[in-house]
Design an enzyme around this catalytic site. Structure first.
Site: not given
Ligand SMILES: [Zn+2]
Length: 234
Positions: A104-105, A108, A112
């Site tokens: 999940h991270e 991100h 980005h």
């Molecule tokens: Zn998150």
């Protein structure tokens, strides 16, 4: 002072209670699912950090570091330092929960890297949202303490609270998209097997639900403040 107490314990307080209950349920559900899948080892046997590095490399991302941090459920992606920060329980764990959170991270980090618009917007609003978050309640309380002259402070405080709620609403597509990317990466990278996807999805959905609960709770609080401000003037 009695005036302030009246405004804090009026019937609209029900809206706040509903928000608190929703948040508590969402958090309890996340804790339950998270601790359950933290005990389920993944078949691939790789750690959270390895899953994160594999996903970043599979997406041609080489300038993002993966670091261990303290705490539990403190995992995050920092777009400024370009770091995927994983809590130690996730970083070193080979569980389904660990690789799901790590993925999940990385979702991100991929957002980005691909300049995903909601993330760009969210990042841009962070400073304004944190200032608004810090000032809104003091302004509202001061406003209710002052009698007539307080209206300006109350309205400014409510406006700042609105900015916080809007920030939490922009956060939702960012979070759901990161989880969708995570599942895709876990599958396509062969990091989890087909029969493990259900568990990963449960962990990610439970985490996303806490963001929804926070946004709903604060939207209800905002509604209450607007009702109070109106009845005060009326
Ligand atoms: Zn998150």
């Amino acid at each position: 002072m009695l005036n302030l107490l009246y405004y804090l314990y009026d019937p609209t307080y029900m809206l706040v209670i509903i928000g608190i209950v929703l948040s508590m349920l969402a958090n309890a559900s996340l804790r339950f699912i998270y601790s359950k899948y933290l005990k389920v080892p993944s078949m691939s046997g790789i750690r959270g950090v390895d899953a994160a590095l594999a996903i970043l490399r599979n997406n041609g991302i080489y300038d993002v570091q993966v670091l261990p941090i303290n705490g539990e459920l403190t995992d995050n992606y920092n777009p400024v330092s370009k770091t995927v920060n994983l809590s130690e329980g996730i970083y070193y764990s080979t569980s389904i929960a660990a690789i799901s959170v790590a993925a999940h991270e990385c979702g991100h980090a991929i957002q980005h890297n691909s300049e995903y618009l909601p993330l760009t917007l969210r990042t841009a609003v962070v400073p304004l949202a944190s200032i608004s978050g810090a000032l809104s309640w003091p302004l509202i309380v001061i406003g209710f303490l002052l009698s007539k002259a307080g209206t300006f402070f109350i309205q400014l405080g409510i406006f700042m609270f609105l900015i916080v709620v809007l920030f939490q609403i922009i956060t939702l597509p960012v979070e759901y998209d990161a989880s969708a990317r995570a599942l895709k990466q876990l599958k396509s990278g062969g990091i989890i097997q087909d029969n493990e996807i259900k568990g990963a999805k449960k962990v990610l959905d439970a985490a996303a639900l806490t963001y929804v609960a926070v946004a709903v709770a604060n939207a209800l609080q905002l509604l209450r403040l607007m009702l109070l401000s109106r009845s005060r003037r009326g």
